[in-house]
Structures are given as C-alpha cells and as structure tokens.
Design a protein around this motif. Sequence first.
Motif, PDB file in Angstrom:
ATOM      1  N   MET A 157      10.888  12.121  -9.066  1.00  0.00           N
ATOM      2  CA  MET A 157      11.567  11.840  -7.818  1.00  0.00           C
ATOM      3  C   MET A 157      10.877  10.697  -7.069  1.00  0.00           C
ATOM      4  SD  MET A 157      12.531  14.532  -4.889  1.00  0.00           S
ATOM      5  CE  MET A 157      11.459  14.275  -3.513  1.00  0.00           C
ATOM      6  N   PHE A 158       9.532  10.786  -6.959  1.00  0.00           N
ATOM      7  CA  PHE A 158       8.845   9.806  -6.127  1.00  0.00           C
ATOM      8  C   PHE A 158       8.796   8.425  -6.764  1.00  0.00           C
ATOM      9  CE2 PHE A 158       7.475  13.476  -3.820  1.00  0.00           C
ATOM     10  CZ  PHE A 158       7.380  13.000  -2.538  1.00  0.00           C
ATOM     11  N   LEU A 189       3.082   6.249  -2.182  1.00  0.00           N
ATOM     12  CA  LEU A 189       4.198   7.111  -2.587  1.00  0.00           C
ATOM     13  C   LEU A 189       3.978   7.651  -3.994  1.00  0.00           C
ATOM     14  CD1 LEU A 189       7.318   5.264  -1.227  1.00  0.00           C
ATOM     15  CD2 LEU A 189       6.693   7.593  -0.768  1.00  0.00           C
ATOM     16  N   LEU A 190       3.504   6.774  -4.894  1.00  0.00           N
ATOM     17  CA  LEU A 190       3.238   7.229  -6.259  1.00  0.00           C
ATOM     18  C   LEU A 190       2.151   8.302  -6.262  1.00  0.00           C
ATOM     19  CD1 LEU A 190       3.351   3.870  -8.169  1.00  0.00           C
ATOM     20  CD2 LEU A 190       4.942   5.729  -8.328  1.00  0.00           C
ATOM     21  N   LEU A 191       1.131   8.108  -5.416  1.00  0.00           N
ATOM     22  CA  LEU A 191       0.049   9.096  -5.359  1.00  0.00           C
ATOM     23  C   LEU A 191       0.568  10.428  -4.829  1.00  0.00           C
ATOM     24  CD1 LEU A 191      -2.914   6.954  -4.124  1.00  0.00           C
ATOM     25  CD2 LEU A 191      -2.803   8.257  -6.205  1.00  0.00           C
ATOM     26  N   ILE A 192       1.449  10.372  -3.828  1.00  0.00           N
ATOM     27  CA  ILE A 192       2.030  11.616  -3.315  1.00  0.00           C
ATOM     28  C   ILE A 192       2.797  12.322  -4.429  1.00  0.00           C
ATOM     29  CG2 ILE A 192       3.716  12.547  -1.698  1.00  0.00           C
ATOM     30  CD1 ILE A 192       2.925  10.343   0.222  1.00  0.00           C
ATOM     31  N   GLY A 193       3.514  11.518  -5.227  1.00  0.00           N
ATOM     32  CA  GLY A 193       4.212  12.110  -6.360  1.00  0.00           C
ATOM     33  C   GLY A 193       3.267  12.800  -7.317  1.00  0.00           C
ATOM     34  N   LEU A 194       2.092  12.203  -7.562  1.00  0.00           N
ATOM     35  CA  LEU A 194       1.119  12.833  -8.465  1.00  0.00           C
ATOM     36  C   LEU A 194       0.562  14.109  -7.849  1.00  0.00           C
ATOM     37  CD1 LEU A 194      -1.066  10.018 -10.025  1.00  0.00           C
ATOM     38  CD2 LEU A 194       0.568  11.484 -11.136  1.00  0.00           C
ATOM     39  N   LYS A 206       0.829  -1.204   0.000  1.00  0.00           N
ATOM     40  CA  LYS A 206       0.000   0.000   0.000  1.00  0.00           C
ATOM     41  C   LYS A 206       0.860   1.249   0.000  1.00  0.00           C
ATOM     42  CE  LYS A 206      -4.052  -1.897   2.284  1.00  0.00           C
ATOM     43  NZ  LYS A 206      -3.563  -3.250   2.558  1.00  0.00           N
ATOM     44  N   THR A 207       1.978   1.201   0.741  1.00  0.00           N
ATOM     45  CA  THR A 207       2.833   2.379   0.814  1.00  0.00           C
ATOM     46  C   THR A 207       3.452   2.695  -0.536  1.00  0.00           C
ATOM     47  OG1 THR A 207       3.338   1.686   3.037  1.00  0.00           O
ATOM     48  CG2 THR A 207       4.653   3.435   2.145  1.00  0.00           C
ATOM     49  N   THR A 208       3.779   1.628  -1.320  1.00  0.00           N
ATOM     50  CA  THR A 208       4.322   1.874  -2.652  1.00  0.00           C
ATOM     51  C   THR A 208       3.343   2.689  -3.492  1.00  0.00           C
ATOM     52  OG1 THR A 208       5.332  -0.297  -2.452  1.00  0.00           O
ATOM     53  CG2 THR A 208       5.373   0.724  -4.604  1.00  0.00           C
TER      54      THR A 208
END
Lengths: 162, 107, 103
Positions: free
Chosen positions: C60-61, C48-53, C43-45
Amino acid sequence: MKAKLATFAVMLSFWAILSGMFDAFHLSLGVICCLLVALFSGEMLFEGLRVEVRVKQIFGMLAYFPWLLWAIVLSSLQVAYIVLHPQMLDKMEPQLIRFKTKLKSNFARVTFAQSITLTPGTITVSLQDDEMTVYALTRSAAESLPGEMERRIARALEPEEA
Amino acid sequence: MNWLVTLLMVSGVFFFAIGTIGILRLPDFYSRLHAAGKCDTLAATLAVSAIALYNLHDLSFASILVSWKVFFIVFFIFMASPTATHAITKAALIVGVEPWQRKGTRK
Amino acid sequence: MMSQVFLSVALALVMLIFLTLVRALGGPTVLDRIVGVNMIGTKTTVLLLLIGLIYENMPMFIDIALAYAFLNFIATIGACKYFRRSKRVHLEDDLAIEKEASA
C-alpha cells in the motif's frame, strides 16, 4: 508503426509492474489503455523510427551509469567537506561559465546537462542548442569541464559519431 | 544482509543531514542548490535501495514486484531531482537573484 | 531488531524535516522556499516507505510514495514556471511596496 509497437510494449510492462494484478480483467484494461496511449502519442518516446538506435542508447546508459553513481558519491563528499568546514566561505569561489558542447542529439545533451548537475561542484543553468551555461562552486570544478564526462557520454550514446 | 541494509540506511541519513546542514549554512541561493540537488539525490538513492534490499528478505513474487516499484522510485528521483534543480536555477537567473561573491571580487 | 533501526532512521528523518522547514519558512526568497519544500518532499518519500516497512504494509505505502514523488516533482516545476514570470521574489520587497501603497 515500429515506434508505436515499442511504446506499447514499454507501457504494458510498466502497467503490469505497477498494478501487480495478473487476472484477465486487469490485464485487458491495461491492454486497452496502452493501445490508446500508443495510438495517440506513439512518437514521443522514440522520436522518429529509430527504435534500434534508442535500444543501443539504453545499453550505453547502463554502461555509463556506474561511473555516474561514483561521480555522485564524490560530489556529495565534496559538498560535505565544504559544508562541514568551519571557514567554508574561503573554500568557495562561485562563478558562471559558458561553453559549447560537441554532442549532437537532444537525448545526449540532456543527459550531459543532468550529469553536470550531479557531479562535483557544478550545476547546469541553461542549455540552448549547443551552448551550455554552468554555475561552478569552485575554480577547479569550473576548469574540469567539459572534459571526461562529455567523452564518456559521446561513447555511450552516440557511438556512430565517436 | 541486515548489516548491509543498516549501513546503506545510515549513510543515506548521513547525506540527508549534510544536505540539510548545507541548505541552512551556505551563504547564497545558488550554492544551496548544490547541497539540495546532489546530497538529496544520493541520500534518497541509498535509503530507498536499502528498503528495496530489505524487502527481498522473504523471496516471493509479491515482494519482488514491490522491490521493482521501489526501484522505479530510485530511477524517478534520479531523473527528477536534477531537472527540478535546473528549473529552479533557471527561474532564479531569469528573476535575477544575485549570486554570492567573495568580498572584493564584486564588480 | 531491524524494526528498531527503521524506527530510529524515521525519527532522524522527521528531525531533519523540521530543520529543513526552517529554510522553507524563513528563506529570503521564494525560490529558497521552493528548494526547501522540494527537499522535504524527497525526505517524505523515503519516510513513507519506512512507515510501510514498520507497519509491514509495503504494497500500500509503495503506491503512496510513488504518487508523492511524482506530485513533488510536478509541484516544484509548476511553482518554478509560475515564479519565473513574477519580478519580485524577495518578500521584503513585497512588504515595502505594500507600505508605500498604504502610505
């Protein structure tokens, strides 16, 4: 030699995608690293010299993949049905089963074990030589093995023997 | 395009939720692995491919490269998740965690 | 509009991570905890991608997410290898043995 060259090509494309920099400095660093890796462990990715066989297997995998994806969707829906059912304990009948697989190569066997884990109601527990132990959630899942999936993998990965 | 991304993402979250409920509700260790192994793989695949699709909405070389990397993650999860499930199951069998049996069928 | 979708999906993922944490903290055996931690890692993976979006900083993310996915897998395999050798995975057994030793 052929295996080392193929390893080098795969490694270099992987490097290019991961680094995303295409100036001379980064590319030459990549070439040096990939050369070292290919020299020291060139036989690991393509066991022996059967590069052509491995390439054929990759295309077989591509043909097998959509079916596997569909099987995963089905299995997740089945898990969803069991999990969301109020009396879920009645739906379950866990059991361990053993059977022998007909697949010959290690690659095909590992693919088969992974696929069993991903398809409805079954997870692979152990795989020794040709004997597989599978933990099944329901009786119908246990009876469906080895069945269609083994045939499909045999067609995709071991075309010369099928 | 945006609708497809939203649909993929919502279904991904749905399967994540199924996996989480499954891991909380199911009676024994081995059946929990079913929920963990399958639903998580599918959910991560759906959500991550939605991200890769959305990332392609401005077509440039850099965004295509990033989408390739996102697909690497999908591919890796596809290989790693069953392997991890397998390793955990084998460890449990060696250690001797008891499987749940329906009452009456226990030997 | 899309950033709101991403934000709500990320919030849902965080709540699911907290639910999974219940199993990771309270699972009867150590192996249950490993499964829980493995699921949290998956889930964290995605998170992290969502935070990057959301922060519009994908290049970077994506690297962070890739590294996290690798690390999650290796940690799971390593923990399994380690606990394969130990005979006791139930925490209650440990507590009982400690009690016997102190008594």
